[in-house]
Design an enzyme around this catalytic site. Sequence first.
Site, short mmCIF file in Angstrom:
data_model
loop_
_atom_site.label_atom_id
_atom_site.label_comp_id
_atom_site.label_asym_id
_atom_site.label_seq_id
_atom_site.Cartn_x
_atom_site.Cartn_y
_atom_site.Cartn_z
N GLU A 81 -17.35 13.31 -5.54
CA GLU A 81 -18.46 13.06 -6.44
C GLU A 81 -19.41 12.02 -5.85
O GLU A 81 -20.65 12.15 -5.95
CB GLU A 81 -17.94 12.58 -7.80
N TYR B 262 -7.04 12.46 -7.61
CA TYR B 262 -8.08 11.73 -8.34
C TYR B 262 -8.99 10.94 -7.38
O TYR B 262 -10.22 11.02 -7.49
CB TYR B 262 -7.44 10.80 -9.37
#
Length: 380
Positions: free
Chosen positions: A311, A304
């Site tokens: 991103e 994660y």
Amino acid sequence: MAGPSLRPHVHWAQRHRELFLRVELSDVRNPDITITDNVLHFRAQGHGAKGDNIYEFEIEFLEPVEPKPVCRVTQRQLNITVQKKESNWWERLTKQEKRPLFLAPDFDRWLDESDAEMELKEKEEEKINKMKIESRVPKDPFKHLKKGYLIMYNLVQFLGFSWIFVNMTVRLFILGKGNMDIHLLSNAVAFLCLADSFYDTFHTISDMMYFCQTLALMEIMNSLIGLVRSPLIPAVVQVFGRNFVLFVILGSLEEMQNKAVVFFIFYFWSIIELVRYPYYMLSCIGIEWKPLTWLRYTVWIPLYPLGVLSEAVCIVQSIPIFSETGKFSLGLPNPLNVTIQFPFVLQIYLIALFLGIFVNFRHLYKQRKHHLGPKKRKMK
């Protein structure tokens, strides 16, 4: 000539449907307990009144019993539960009128017939009350339809992300290895060549990723209408965060589509979903596979943060392009003559992205603690 066998102390009690035998042996090993012709045969090695020896006894019951006793061994004793064939109260345990010397009442569990009838009545009343409460809860006529929908949704998403993962893995080993064989000048050059092999990741994978991430909007709806028990906010943060990067950043800028970071974004997303969707699919049919459960609540710890970092890198790389093209910047009408620059929005979004980490981390950590914590392991 063999001497008489050693007998342990045995305490007994009864209910209308059950018999309870407590054998006073500690550290029991190799217990052999059978019921044949209404006679219970017991033989085991353990530590009793005569030290560590083999102890055995037989009990012929007063009335017929079920031939399959239930045995539970603890460190200090051995407990046997025997089901009566008919629900009634026995005047004694054994067929012989004289009680064997090794047998005595278990006063910790002893009840007379009137007390046992009261206990039985309370249990029946509790069962009736439970049935009444359950009957008040309206049955869901669409229960099986909802379960079927959730199974199909998770299956389709799993197949989609499996295709993405396998495709990207093959490309990683074939294209990356080919370029690295050509350029063996240094580690830095090899890494750059490997990055160059990612340039068409978006064009190869984007259609399937568009499909999976558009379909993922259903997770927000499922949580919103109560079809699943997942909290709404973490679902919104993840789905909208991913779709913002996929549709707004990558989908609208051709300059971003040949960046190496696209490979890492898609790869981290797919690995996480390869574990998450099968776990939910099996949960729909009441199956829990422990290795999959561990993976579901563990792989997010490294993946994660790596996904969020990828991103963020993608957004940072897109800011100069949006600044140059002016795409998505909003100019307000005069007399304000103010323009809302989209790169500024992206900078705000970067802050929100890292704040969202704490929201999802908190949610995922609570889930991991609930499913893999000490209390859960103890229950299992």
